[in-house]
Write a protein that holds these residues in place. Structure first.
Motif, PDB file in Angstrom:
ATOM      1  N   TYR A  42     149.281  27.870 -22.365  1.00 22.98           N
ATOM      2  CA  TYR A  42     150.163  26.707 -22.416  1.00 22.98           C
ATOM      3  C   TYR A  42     149.957  25.814 -21.191  1.00 22.98           C
ATOM      4  N   GLU A  43     149.886  26.424 -20.012  1.00 24.15           N
ATOM      5  CA  GLU A  43     149.680  25.658 -18.784  1.00 24.15           C
ATOM      6  C   GLU A  43     148.317  24.977 -18.783  1.00 24.15           C
ATOM      7  N   GLU A  44     147.304  25.672 -19.290  1.00 24.88           N
ATOM      8  CA  GLU A  44     145.962  25.092 -19.344  1.00 24.88           C
ATOM      9  C   GLU A  44     145.923  23.882 -20.263  1.00 24.88           C
ATOM     10  N   PRO A 488     164.468  24.627 -24.572  1.00 18.57           N
ATOM     11  CA  PRO A 488     164.276  26.060 -24.870  1.00 18.57           C
ATOM     12  C   PRO A 488     162.869  26.427 -25.313  1.00 18.57           C
ATOM     13  N   LEU A 489     162.224  25.573 -26.098  1.00 17.38           N
ATOM     14  CA  LEU A 489     160.874  25.903 -26.556  1.00 17.38           C
ATOM     15  C   LEU A 489     159.887  25.907 -25.396  1.00 17.38           C
ATOM     16  N   ARG A 490     160.007  24.930 -24.505  1.00 17.40           N
ATOM     17  CA  ARG A 490     159.100  24.915 -23.358  1.00 17.40           C
ATOM     18  C   ARG A 490     159.374  26.098 -22.432  1.00 17.40           C
ATOM     19  N   LEU A 491     160.640  26.428 -22.252  1.00 15.38           N
ATOM     20  CA  LEU A 491     160.975  27.558 -21.390  1.00 15.38           C
ATOM     21  C   LEU A 491     160.386  28.856 -21.916  1.00 15.38           C
ATOM     22  N   SER A 492     160.326  28.991 -23.250  1.00 13.90           N
ATOM     23  CA  SER A 492     159.797  30.231 -23.821  1.00 13.90           C
ATOM     24  C   SER A 492     158.336  30.436 -23.456  1.00 13.90           C
ATOM     25  N   TYR A 493     157.634  29.365 -23.107  1.00 16.08           N
ATOM     26  CA  TYR A 493     156.250  29.480 -22.637  1.00 16.08           C
ATOM     27  C   TYR A 493     156.198  29.594 -21.117  1.00 16.08           C
ATOM     28  N   GLU A 494     156.959  28.764 -20.439  1.00 15.41           N
ATOM     29  CA  GLU A 494     156.870  28.690 -18.985  1.00 15.41           C
ATOM     30  C   GLU A 494     157.405  29.945 -18.290  1.00 15.41           C
ATOM     31  N   LEU A 495     158.361  30.636 -18.915  1.00 14.48           N
ATOM     32  CA  LEU A 495     158.899  31.851 -18.308  1.00 14.48           C
ATOM     33  C   LEU A 495     157.855  32.957 -18.205  1.00 14.48           C
ATOM     34  N   PHE A 496     156.835  32.886 -19.033  1.00 15.59           N
ATOM     35  CA  PHE A 496     155.757  33.878 -18.995  1.00 15.59           C
ATOM     36  C   PHE A 496     154.506  33.323 -18.314  1.00 15.59           C
ATOM     37  N   GLY A 497     154.620  32.169 -17.672  1.00 13.67           N
ATOM     38  CA  GLY A 497     153.472  31.534 -17.042  1.00 13.67           C
ATOM     39  C   GLY A 497     153.173  32.095 -15.661  1.00 13.67           C
TER      40      GLY A 497
END
Length: 743
Positions: A42-44, A488-497
């Motif tokens: 996601y970050e990439e 919430p949708l972005r957080l679901s990715y960023e929390l595991f970044g």
């Protein structure tokens, strides 16, 4: 890290609970690793200037930001893989991806995709994608005109192509393509719209409740509020959230559980899809407001009520290219009614469709979901492959309404040498009653949705008057950016970044687990209990979904069906006439009469090709279908016959359509003129008739009315009936010999 932190002491491998527990713990570690890889992915993607998920190399052809009316769209050429051979004479394909919350590329993110099957069929491919951020001030109209520039560019790059580009519009892109085709019909070859809503109110009570959302939220004022809170930008993550809310069982449980339970085999497929699913983009608030006001709530497109900035009405009846509609009964975002009922809004009969020279082909999948229409490999190998392989057949179909029926090729079909793939496509004639048979709104439903649209206008006006100035003052760009990151949708990715220090241990732990993997046996009773528990969770969430949908529908029907509310909003209470219908034009009727008069003068004009085309259509009309085998036989004749070979595909299409209209205008006179079009030599007539019969019988022996019509044509060719009956259906080799002799 100690091994004891990952695995318990040496388990008792004869104990079902111990073996299940060790497997479950290992799967948990591997699941966390996939989530961490998902966050890094996601970050990439977010760091890229032009993120996409195309599985092909591309080269930029036209950057929409450089246009006079700049947009964040661009046209790229798909570079064919080394093992793909492109035929420069075949029409190019242009795939337009939907900008509905996600980034671009889903139309070509693997080999079995819309782009993949089009290139396999020998077509050059182009892709219309977009950047994550819109150009300030761009509108939907700007995007439509940018797509016109892209098509002009593609046409210029392929002067040898036999036909204008085939344009594929997925979901949201489909209605923008249709709007452009109504404004610039000369730019288009066949149009394929997949999962595209064009009649936004349509549906069946008890199903597809997403259409009630606008009314239950009080209309589009909430769209304006969201755009204002975004400092002039609408966050596409909200569109993705709306989609996920349609299936809470999958969103809250099944998707993640499927990964956890199949962690050894599912990770790469999951990450491949999430690469696209997590690529959220933004729209200008004005763009989203147009979409909701004019389409989702207003439902104005099919009614011809949308106008461009210069006052031009967008009338879908102006489209001259064949339109292929692909939808599914399993699609709860764009059900068949929303994909097809625009036909009922625009036309009173199939004769009206024919009189306007329009060809509409639809196919309805029985169960595939909305995303499966674009991403399913099985759909790509079947429906999209057949569309690409038979696009010229669709292009030359006589005007009318058809359903594309796909059947397995099998081994016992007539003339398998005329079938290019694993499926046989035939287009069967349909009527408007076939569209109505899918179900739809009655006049009471239409009045309810009209009331919701009217209330939306009132609420939006009140919001703009009383609340919008204060919201805009408070929602500065930094505040808006922070709110987007907290979605919430972005957080679901960023929390595991990578920014989460608590997950630093996961990668090493996962590597150790992979080396020491101890999967549980399939017959383990605790694994069976896990599956049972999962099924119960899914059943519970499904029950919740059905209950909430029922409550939502009953609320909508009760509130907007209330006569006092409808009267207060000025909704016409007369149920004896349609509430909403696209206006007719007296000019169209006058032009049609002029066209008919001009065509009548051509009844006795032409030669052998005109006689063959007229005879073919006369017999074929009673069969009510066009088969790809018959078209392939025609294609071979066109390539071999001296006269037909000089025709472009557009010329061949014009020939077939002209002869078709002549039969519709005056069938008796058109048939009587056939002998005057044929050569005087009986031998040449016989050869021409044999070619005609070969084409007609390429998809099976003629029966009943079709056989009688062939006998009638034999008389017109001065061929005896006994000679027609005595000649068996010839093989491909004899057919080719006769074609060469005629040419």
């Amino acid at each position: 890290m100690s091994e004891l932190s990952i695995l318990p002491p040496t388990p008792n491998f004869t104990n079902p609970f111990a073996t299940y527990w060790i497997d479950a713990w290992q799967r948990s570690i591997l699941y966390l690793d996939v989530m961490k890889r998902r966050g890094a992915q996601y970050e990439e993607q977010a760091a890229r200037t032009a993120p996409h998920v195309l599985d092909y190399a591309t080269e930029l052809v036209c950057d929409g930001r450089s246009l006079a009316r700049p947009v964040n769209y661009g046209l790229v050429r798909i570079v064919p893989p080394a093992d793909v051979v492109i035929d420069p004479l075949k029409r190019p394909f242009v795939v337009v991806d939907p900008r509905a919350g996600h980034g671009p590329g889903i139309g070509g993110f693997k080999a079995d995709s819309e782009i993949g099957v089009a290139m396999k069929a020998g077509h050059s491919c182009y892709f219309v994608g977009f950047l994550p951020e819109p150009v300030p001030g761009q509108t939907i109209e700007d995007i439509v005109y940018a797509e016109a520039t892209f098509l002009e560019t593609v046409i210029e790059r392929h002067p040898q192509a036999d036909g204008k580009p085939c344009v594929v519009g997925n979901c949201q892109a489909g209605w923008s393509v249709m709007m452009l085709a109504a404004l610039r019909p000369e730019l288009f070859g066949p149009i394929i719209i997949s999962g595209t809503p064009l009649s936004y109110w349509a549906g069946v009570e008890g199903q597809y409740p997403m259409r009630y959302s606008g009314g239950l939220l009080g209309g589009s004022w909430l769209t304006a509020l969201t755009g204002d809170l975004g400092a002039g930008k609408f966050d596409g993550a909200w569109l993705v959230q709306n989609f996920e809310n349609q299936n809470p069982a999958n969103t809250l449980w099944s998707k993640q559980y499927n990964l956890y339970s199949k962690i050894d085999t599912e990770a790469e497929r999951y990450l491949g899809f999430e690469r696209w699913w997590g690529g959220h983009v933004t729209l200008n608030a004005e763009e989203m407001q147009f979409i909701v006001d004019e389409l989702f709530v207003g439902n104005r497109l099919a009614a011809g009520e949308i106008r461009t900035s210069d006052g031009t009405a967008i009338d879908l009846r102006n489209i001259r290219s064949p339109i292929v509609v692909f939808c599914s009964k399993g699609d709860n975002v764009t059900p068949p009614q929303q994909a097809l009922d625009w036909i009922l809004d625009l036309y009173d009969s199939v004769d009206e469709i024919r009189s306007l020279g329009q060809t509409i082909v639809y196919t309805v999948h029985e169960k595939i979901g909305h995303l499966g229409i674009f991403v399913s490999a099985s759909v790509a190998r079947k429906e999209h492959d057949e569309f690409a392989s038979n696009i010229d057949l669709i292009d030359v179909l006589p005007p009318g309404l058809y359903e594309a029926v796909l059947e397995p090729r099998g081994e016992a079909i007539d003339h398998p040498e005329l079938v290019g793939g694993e499926w046989i496509m035939r287009c069967e004639t349909r009527t408007l009653d076939d569209i109505r048979a899918f179900g739809g709104n009655d006049i009471e439903d239409e009045r309810r949705f009209a009331a919701a649209a009217r209330l939306s206008e009132v609420n939006l006006a009140n919001y703009r008057l009383f609340a919008q100035p204060a919201v805009r003052a408070a929602a500065t760009p930094p505040v808006a950016e922070a709110m987007r990151h907290l979605h919430p949708l972005r957080l679901s990715y960023e929390l595991f970044g990578s920014k989460n220090p608590w997950l630093a241990w996961v990668e090493d732990a996962a590597e150790f687990v992979r080396i020491n993997r101890l999967p549980v046996e399939p017959d383990n009773p605790f694994l069976a209990f896990q599956e049972q528990l999962s099924n119960q969770i899914v059943d519970g969430l499904e029950h919740w979904r059905r209950l909430s949908e029922k409550v939502a529908e009953e609320t909508f029907l009760a509130v907007y069906g209330a006569a006092p509310l409808q009267a207060a909003l000025g909704i016409d209470q007369d149920t004896s006439r349609p509430l909403r219908k696209a206006p007719k034009s007296l000019l169209s009727g006058a032009l049609l009469e002029t066209r008919i008069a001009a065509l009548k003068e051509k009844i006795a004009q032409g030669g052998t090709l005109e006689a063959l085309a007229r005879s073919l259509l006369f017999v074929g009309m009673v069969r009510g279908r066009a088969d790809e085998r018959g078209f392939e036989a025609i294609r071979r004749i066109r390539r071999s016959h001296a006269g037909a070979g000089q025709l472009t595909l557009a010329g061949f299409k014009a020939l077939m359509r002209e002869q078709y209209f002549l039969l519709l205008i005056d069938e008796a006179e058109a048939l009587e003129a056939i002998p005057t079009l044929l050569p005087a030599d009986i031998g040449e007539r016989r050869k021409a008739f044999e070619i005609l019969r070969d084409v007609l019988e390429s998809s099976g022996a003629l029966e009943d009315a079709a056989a009688e019509r062939l006998e009638r044509v034999a008389e017109l060719f001065n061929i005896g009936t006994e000679e027609v009956d005595s000649n068996p259906t010839p093989g491909a080799a004899n057919k080719s010999a006769r074609v060469r002799s005629v040419s």
